[in-house]
Enzyme design. Sequence first.
Site, mmCIF file in Angstrom:
data_model
loop_
_atom_site.group_PDB
_atom_site.id
_atom_site.type_symbol
_atom_site.label_atom_id
_atom_site.label_comp_id
_atom_site.label_asym_id
_atom_site.label_seq_id
_atom_site.Cartn_x
_atom_site.Cartn_y
_atom_site.Cartn_z
ATOM 1 C CB SER A 66 -0.976 0.094 1.216
ATOM 2 O OG SER A 66 -2.045 -0.831 0.903
ATOM 3 C CE LYS A 69 -3.656 0.629 -1.512
ATOM 4 N NZ LYS A 69 -4.515 0.236 -0.191
ATOM 5 C CE1 TYR A 194 -3.786 -1.358 -5.460
ATOM 6 C CE2 TYR A 194 -4.185 -3.571 -5.339
ATOM 7 C CZ TYR A 194 -4.181 -2.419 -4.718
ATOM 8 O OH TYR A 194 -4.175 -2.491 -3.436
ATOM 9 C CE1 TYR A 246 -3.299 0.157 4.758
ATOM 10 C CE2 TYR A 246 -2.456 -0.962 6.824
ATOM 11 C CZ TYR A 246 -2.558 -0.705 5.137
ATOM 12 O OH TYR A 246 -1.458 -1.176 4.719
ATOM 13 C CB VAL A 264 -0.304 -5.862 3.941
ATOM 14 C CG1 VAL A 264 -1.564 -5.332 4.662
ATOM 15 C CG2 VAL A 264 -0.217 -6.113 2.509
HETATM 16 N N1 LIG Z 1 -2.896 -2.653 2.797
HETATM 17 C C1 LIG Z 1 -1.991 -3.172 1.731
HETATM 18 O O1 LIG Z 1 -0.623 -2.948 1.871
HETATM 19 C C2 LIG Z 1 -2.751 -3.670 0.990
HETATM 20 C C3 LIG Z 1 -2.025 -3.938 -0.552
HETATM 21 C C4 LIG Z 1 -2.222 -5.199 -0.941
HETATM 22 N N2 LIG Z 1 -1.683 -5.271 -2.268
HETATM 23 C C5 LIG Z 1 -3.872 -5.329 -1.340
HETATM 24 O O2 LIG Z 1 -4.355 -4.833 -2.340
HETATM 25 O O3 LIG Z 1 -4.332 -5.893 -0.570
#
Ligand SMILES: NC(=O)CC[C@H](N)C(=O)O
Length: 310
Positions: A66, A69, A194, A246, A264
């Site tokens: 994430s 992002k 993605y 988050y 994550v």
């Molecule tokens: N919170 C994350 O790092 C989520 C990224 C992960 N690639 C997902 O889409 O679930």
Amino acid sequence: MEEKISTTTLEEWLENVKPFAYDGQLADYIPALAKQDPEDLAVSIYYLDGDCVHAGDVESCFTLQSISKVIALALALIDNGEDYVFERVGMEPTGDPFHSIYRLEQHRPSKPLNPMINAGALAVSNMIHGQTPDEKVGRLLSFIHEMTDDHSIRFNSEVASSEFETAFLNRSLLYYLKQHKVVTGSVEETLDAYTKQCSVELNVRHLSKIGALFANEGRDLNSGRQIIPKHFARICKTFMVTCGMYDASGSFAIKVGIPAKSGVSGGVMGSLNGFGGIAVYGPALDSKGNSVVGLKLLEMLSNRYDLSIF
Ligand SMILES: NC(=O)CC[C@H](N)C(=O)O
């Protein structure tokens, strides 16, 4: 802050927070991430004057997940401008888990509430210019090469395929977004881009340098070249404060107060104006998906050196 943090101090602090790794779990919903070593720990601080201190397994590479992002948002803003991006993705925190689907139905016209939740990040990936997933990911990689000055950074194809094969919830989000015309083109191709974006692999030194570039108003620390327009860097850092951790962003703002984005894989990137970038890696996660050790270390650093922006 006048006093710089020494390597010895960082090493000591890393030792102190090590036991917290046993309170967390690896993100095994992406099967390849379950292979990470829960005991890997690393921290790096990149000051705005170019000095970098680090400790732990600095050469350990991990995937952005994430954290990508924020970088993808900067590129989508450069590619499309602010109006286009925010017609399709909102600016409000959700207070929900990052992969939650349910608020998509609560707004008309339907659009993801922000670019840091999966729904919003999938829409942002879809906006990055490029005819094919590989072209989009290639452009994102070049952007990361520019920011880190390391052209060897790639995505980890094992992690990317592992997520692509199991990302049923992200597929659902994309189909929903396609129905509501938030995304265009092929769902499978957007998911491909993605998952590759999330699998870009680097180490804490790279990540702290990217954090420092955001803190430096989007300018390269050495050449002063504007890689991200200042206004877009500011938008990204603001999202890091409001939604970067988050549904733990509120408590993180109170306890730590550093604009930060987690992933994550266990990475966290912090970006602090007037200071630089801070990156921590520790793959054991708490129930919200944030690195247990990362949170602990950032809290200690923030308290000791009075780093909160508030
Ligand atoms: N919170 C994350 O790092 C989520 C990224 C992960 N690639 C997902 O889409 O679930």
